[in-house]
Design a protein around this motif. Structure first.
Motif, PDB file in Angstrom:
ATOM      1  N   GLN A  20       0.802  -1.230   0.000  1.00 10.91           N
ATOM      2  CA  GLN A  20       0.000   0.000   0.000  1.00 10.91           C
ATOM      3  C   GLN A  20       0.829   1.272   0.000  1.00 10.91           C
ATOM      4  N   THR A  21       1.946   1.271   0.679  1.00  6.85           N
ATOM      5  CA  THR A  21       2.747   2.498   0.791  1.00  6.85           C
ATOM      6  C   THR A  21       4.167   2.222   0.298  1.00  6.85           C
ATOM      7  N   LEU A  22       4.865   3.300  -0.058  1.00  8.64           N
ATOM      8  CA  LEU A  22       6.242   3.144  -0.513  1.00  8.64           C
ATOM      9  C   LEU A  22       7.087   2.476   0.565  1.00  8.64           C
ATOM     10  N   GLU A  23       6.872   2.879   1.811  1.00 15.29           N
ATOM     11  CA  GLU A  23       7.672   2.309   2.896  1.00 15.29           C
ATOM     12  C   GLU A  23       7.458   0.796   2.998  1.00 15.29           C
ATOM     13  N   GLN A  24       6.185   0.393   2.964  1.00 11.69           N
ATOM     14  CA  GLN A  24       5.884  -1.057   2.994  1.00 11.69           C
ATOM     15  C   GLN A  24       6.508  -1.762   1.797  1.00 11.69           C
ATOM     16  N   ALA A  25       6.370  -1.122   0.639  1.00 14.13           N
ATOM     17  CA  ALA A  25       6.903  -1.736  -0.579  1.00 14.13           C
ATOM     18  C   ALA A  25       8.418  -1.887  -0.489  1.00 14.13           C
ATOM     19  N   GLN A  26       9.086  -0.874   0.030  1.00 16.63           N
ATOM     20  CA  GLN A  26      10.545  -0.928   0.163  1.00 16.63           C
ATOM     21  C   GLN A  26      10.966  -2.025   1.142  1.00 16.63           C
ATOM     22  N   THR A  27      10.249  -2.116   2.247  1.00 20.95           N
ATOM     23  CA  THR A  27      10.567  -3.152   3.238  1.00 20.95           C
ATOM     24  C   THR A  27      10.424  -4.536   2.613  1.00 20.95           C
ATOM     25  N   TYR A  28       9.320  -4.710   1.879  1.00 17.45           N
ATOM     26  CA  TYR A  28       9.095  -6.004   1.219  1.00 17.45           C
ATOM     27  C   TYR A  28      10.179  -6.251   0.163  1.00 17.45           C
ATOM     28  N   TYR A  29      10.443  -5.248  -0.648  1.00 16.17           N
ATOM     29  CA  TYR A  29      11.395  -5.361  -1.763  1.00 16.17           C
ATOM     30  C   TYR A  29      12.783  -5.740  -1.255  1.00 16.17           C
ATOM     31  N   ARG A  30      13.236  -4.992  -0.245  1.00 15.73           N
ATOM     32  CA  ARG A  30      14.591  -5.258   0.269  1.00 15.73           C
ATOM     33  C   ARG A  30      14.659  -6.620   0.942  1.00 15.73           C
ATOM     34  N   GLY A  31      13.603  -6.940   1.704  1.00 13.60           N
ATOM     35  CA  GLY A  31      13.588  -8.241   2.387  1.00 13.60           C
ATOM     36  C   GLY A  31      13.602  -9.384   1.393  1.00 13.60           C
ATOM     37  N   MET A  32      12.805  -9.236   0.351  1.00 10.18           N
ATOM     38  CA  MET A  32      12.736 -10.302  -0.642  1.00 10.18           C
ATOM     39  C   MET A  32      14.063 -10.444  -1.389  1.00 10.18           C
ATOM     40  N   LYS A  33      14.660  -9.330  -1.769  1.00  4.56           N
ATOM     41  CA  LYS A  33      15.934  -9.409  -2.505  1.00  4.56           C
ATOM     42  C   LYS A  33      17.017 -10.041  -1.609  1.00  4.56           C
ATOM     43  N   GLN A  34      16.979  -9.752  -0.324  1.00  4.53           N
ATOM     44  CA  GLN A  34      17.926 -10.394   0.599  1.00  4.53           C
ATOM     45  C   GLN A  34      17.699 -11.899   0.670  1.00  4.53           C
ATOM     46  N   GLN A  35      16.422 -12.274   0.762  1.00  3.52           N
ATOM     47  CA  GLN A  35      16.115 -13.711   0.830  1.00  3.52           C
ATOM     48  C   GLN A  35      16.534 -14.419  -0.458  1.00  3.52           C
ATOM     49  N   ILE A  36      16.371 -13.732  -1.581  1.00  3.13           N
ATOM     50  CA  ILE A  36      16.781 -14.315  -2.867  1.00  3.13           C
ATOM     51  C   ILE A  36      18.291 -14.556  -2.853  1.00  3.13           C
ATOM     52  N   ALA A  37      19.035 -13.554  -2.403  1.00  7.00           N
ATOM     53  CA  ALA A  37      20.493 -13.711  -2.293  1.00  7.00           C
ATOM     54  C   ALA A  37      20.832 -14.835  -1.317  1.00  7.00           C
ATOM     55  N   GLY A  38      20.034 -14.949  -0.265  1.00  6.92           N
ATOM     56  CA  GLY A  38      20.250 -16.009   0.715  1.00  6.92           C
ATOM     57  C   GLY A  38      20.108 -17.401   0.129  1.00  6.92           C
ATOM     58  N   HIS A  39      19.347 -17.499  -0.957  1.00  2.00           N
ATOM     59  CA  HIS A  39      19.212 -18.779  -1.658  1.00  2.00           C
ATOM     60  C   HIS A  39      20.293 -18.945  -2.730  1.00  2.00           C
ATOM     61  N   GLY A  40      21.283 -18.054  -2.721  1.00  2.00           N
ATOM     62  CA  GLY A  40      22.383 -18.174  -3.684  1.00  2.00           C
ATOM     63  C   GLY A  40      22.019 -17.709  -5.078  1.00  2.00           C
ATOM     64  N   ARG A  41      20.947 -16.932  -5.177  1.00  2.00           N
ATOM     65  CA  ARG A  41      20.519 -16.450  -6.487  1.00  2.00           C
ATOM     66  C   ARG A  41      20.857 -14.969  -6.635  1.00  2.00           C
ATOM     67  N   ASN A  42      20.943 -14.510  -7.880  1.00  2.00           N
ATOM     68  CA  ASN A  42      21.172 -13.100  -8.165  1.00  2.00           C
ATOM     69  C   ASN A  42      19.851 -12.336  -8.000  1.00  2.00           C
ATOM     70  N   PRO A  43      19.799 -11.372  -7.074  1.00  2.00           N
ATOM     71  CA  PRO A  43      18.532 -10.641  -6.850  1.00  2.00           C
ATOM     72  C   PRO A  43      17.988  -9.964  -8.103  1.00  2.00           C
ATOM     73  N   ASP A  44      18.860  -9.624  -9.061  1.00  2.00           N
ATOM     74  CA  ASP A  44      18.386  -9.004 -10.301  1.00  2.00           C
ATOM     75  C   ASP A  44      17.593  -9.978 -11.171  1.00  2.00           C
ATOM     76  N   ASP A  45      17.741 -11.273 -10.885  1.00  2.00           N
ATOM     77  CA  ASP A  45      17.036 -12.279 -11.688  1.00  2.00           C
ATOM     78  C   ASP A  45      15.615 -12.524 -11.197  1.00  2.00           C
ATOM     79  N   VAL A  46      15.167 -11.725 -10.250  1.00  2.00           N
ATOM     80  CA  VAL A  46      13.785 -11.829  -9.773  1.00  2.00           C
ATOM     81  C   VAL A  46      13.172 -10.433  -9.821  1.00  2.00           C
ATOM     82  N   LYS A  47      12.060 -10.313 -10.538  1.00  2.00           N
ATOM     83  CA  LYS A  47      11.409  -9.016 -10.711  1.00  2.00           C
ATOM     84  C   LYS A  47      10.215  -8.932  -9.752  1.00  2.00           C
ATOM     85  N   ILE A  48      10.218  -7.895  -8.924  1.00  2.00           N
ATOM     86  CA  ILE A  48       9.158  -7.733  -7.928  1.00  2.00           C
ATOM     87  C   ILE A  48       8.127  -6.731  -8.445  1.00  2.00           C
ATOM     88  N   LEU A  49       6.905  -7.210  -8.621  1.00  2.00           N
ATOM     89  CA  LEU A  49       5.841  -6.391  -9.222  1.00  2.00           C
ATOM     90  C   LEU A  49       4.670  -6.237  -8.260  1.00  2.00           C
TER      91      LEU A  49
END
Lengths: 443, 443
Positions: free
Chosen positions: A241-270
């Motif tokens: 709903q808000t930019l702040e929420q979106a940023q929290t989700y975005y950063r958290g997800m990209k971190q988790q993606i990296a945590g799985h050994g994947r390149n965060p750029d290879d996942v598009k968050i929409l």
């Protein structure tokens, strides 16, 4: 570039969409209608169309009267519809939802591989688990399996499906008429999967798909869902709903993606964006007021009840606040989002159902091409989103307005393509083609 | 009028079809190729195209060498392919095979209903049970369920699927924008099926299909299969070698149909006919000799072994007779047909595999348009057949020859339509539209 999905249920996302004078309430079963809409999205250079799905009709309304006022209960099955759309489009990606809860991985691997061939590499699979008892009751159960069990099955399901897509190496088929050799036997790999939920030998009776694997889409909200998305998804669809929420989700997800050994750029968050656009703000407001005036109170209250996980709020005054909600199994994060929104904005139940009727829990943007482009750009440049899954209010007019008014503004700003970069969904999303793996992941 | 199916696996029915200079061995995954072929069948005014299917690759060959010489192991999944073909054709019926053994009835009911809407009422479902261990091993089993268990499940499967198709009355959807009433609640019927294999509540999330029910096709050979066909089928596909055999089967099946309280005219019996047609007999023989010369001995012997239920005949001399066969579970009637044919004609194993390579157990017709029309007419006018499921030798040439040479001869004799009578498969086959039933059959 922003990545854009077009989330296109007939006759649109607004709960009263079907009652709009220009809407086609029977469009969900009219191929020409769908062809025209998806061709509009392709003209707008969207990355993909996105179709949600469920294996049942939500008949658990208060009564038959409420049920009979719902506008989206019957429609084409997505894989058959997208197969037909594949041969009337040339560039746009075609993403269908299919559940891992009541399907067999062999069938799913095969149908999406077949769609990828039909479309020349434009198939996407939105992986979901089924969360309603209504669906469970169409598949020999009384109640849905619990959250953890659904995700456990879903993870093994992905091992099997991706393993089956790698049954044949990309160049396995020789078609050599002279030697009589149809394929190179060294390039056939039999999966021999034996797991807790599935025992699947393989190989698939479809070659490796044009994209290697169709693009994996997922909407991860719960902790299990987010971890699943981080491991498997290449496109993540989310409600923020808000930019702040979106940023929290975005950063958290990209971190988790990296945590799985994947390149965060290879996942598009929409994140989803429910859009009402007009040449002027007044025109957009007029459009929206027309739709809101068509919301049947019976339907509005029912929708809110559903979004809250079928918590019974019928005893509370429509013009009073939403009561405190009990914790329930299922999409709890969505309920919390709605509840927080109601509290933050001081909405009554009636105001809330009118609000939910419009955005369906997603970010709601109303305005001119310039103001909406500003709002999308803000999230895009500030690590809130790699793009958006666009929810038109009603079809076809809502999508026409987005393609004719908003898309040119985004293109003018260099935020959106004017021509497709490639021919496959993967190429257009800028995703790598999965390398062939002969070693299936052990469950 | 003769009813004609076009049984169209790419690249054709002859086992060496893919090695023909004009064949497209990769055609099974090329939509433009399939579109062109099916449009040819439509130009020839065929009632329907027919696609067989199995959920696996038969990898149990003697060795990788034999496997890699097979020409038809990968192809589109039929429901996705027919959905795409639906929107590039206008009149021809579209019949896909789907098994009741490893599918769920809700998914099958839904996908065929969706195909019926996409095609404007041209969907057919060839109901099969899965008979190979290879398929079982893709669905969590080691071995196929036994014959009786498969048919038991299949019967209940049909109760559920046909019940789900009758979830909504034909005129249930009102789409009334003014009243807000999307459908008439009195016209929704919830199945509430509880049986031995399935518990399915319903309703289906697709309206009643344009044809009421898609056309049910079945190939009943065993006593269970024949009884199933007599109860459910509207088109029966069968393999018969002589007029006498065909008449026995035809009369027996029509009696069994009447025994189920159905009108025998409402079921069309279509024996398979493998056809090689030329302007002269010499031209037809030349075509056939070309194909036979391309049969790989490894493949020919393997195919015969498969047709005999994987009985090992590799120890017997190729130029000696076929040994006595042990009884096995599965398609025993097919094995007996082949064995009888070998004995009757005094064929060696080599001669038999060349023969089986061509006709695949079906009636084999080679000649001019006049002689083949004579042979088809003889069965048609003497209660051996209501029409034929036509197996072209290789594609596209084999089908082109049938449409350009044989069809005009059948039309000249008044045996075949020159224009389609209707727009739905049911109308063209002359089958009644199933009346709506609110009372699901108890299993």
């Amino acid at each position: 570039m922003m990545k854009l999905g077009a989330f296109l249920p007939a006759p649109g996302h607004h709960v009263a969409a079907w009652r709009h004078p220009n809407a086609r309430p029977d469009g969900g079963l009219d191929f020409d209608y769908y062809r025209s809409i998806v061709q509009t999205a392709e003209r707008g250079r969207f990355d993909m169309v996105f179709l949600s799905d469920g294996a049942g009709v939500r008949t658990h309304y208060k009564d038959a009267d409420e049920l009979s006022r719902q506008g989206r209960m019957v429609h084409f099955e997505p894989l058959t519809l997208l197969s037909a759309l594949a041969v009337h489009t040339t560039h746009i990606g075609l993403t269908a939802t299919a559940s891992t809860t009541y399907n067999e991985p062999f069938h799913i691997a095969r149908k999406f591989a077949s769609l990828d061939f039909l479309s020349g590499g434009r198939a996407g699979w939105n992986v979901v688990t089924s969360v309603t008892d209504v669906e469970a009751q169409n598949f020999n159960l009384d109640k849905q399996p619990d959250h953890a069990a659904r995700y456990h099955r879903s993870r093994e399901f992905m091992d099997v499906v991706t393993g089956l897509w790698d049954s044949w190496e990309d160049d396995a088929f020789l078609y050599n008429k002279e030697s009589g050799r149809f394929f190179d036997p060294a390039k056939l790999h039999i999966l021999h999967h034996k797991g807790e939920h599935f025992s699947v030998r393989g190989p698939l009776n479809v070659p490796r798909p044009p994209q290697g694997h169709p693009v994996i889409v997922q909407a991860g909200s719960s902790p299990d869902g987010q971890d699943f998305a981080a491991q498997w998804a290449e496109v993540v669809f989310t409600a923020q709903q808000t930019l702040e929420q979106a940023q929290t989700y975005y950063r958290g997800m990209k971190q988790q993606i990296a945590g799985h050994g994947r390149n965060p750029d290879d996942v598009k968050i929409l994140p989803g964006a429910f859009i009402v656009v007009g040449r002027t703000r007044a025109e957009a407001e007029d459009k929206y007021d027309t739709l809101q005036s068509l919301v049947d109170p019976v339907v509005g209250l029912g929708l809110l009840t559903g979004q809250l996980g079928n918590v019974d709020i019928s005893g509370y005054p429509l013009d009073g606040p939403l009561p405190e909600l009990p914790a329930t199994e299922g999409s709890t994060s969505k309920q919390q989002l709605i509840y927080q929104q109601a509290k933050r904005q001081g909405l009554t139940i009636r105001e809330l159902y009118l609000k939910v009727s419009a955005g369906r829990g997603h970010r709601f943007l109303l305005g001119t091409p310039e103001t909406i482009a500003d709002e999308l750009e803000e999230w895009f440049v500030n690590e809130g989103a790699d793009g958006f899954n666009i929810l038109p209010d009603y079809l076809p007019d809502g999508l026409d307005a987005i393609v004719d008014l908003l898309v040119p503004e985004l293109q003018r700003r260099g935020l959106m393509r004017t021509e497709y970069e490639g021919r496959t969904l993967r190429e257009n999303l800028g995703l790598p083609r999965p390398s062939f793996t002969t070693t299936p992941v052990e469950p």
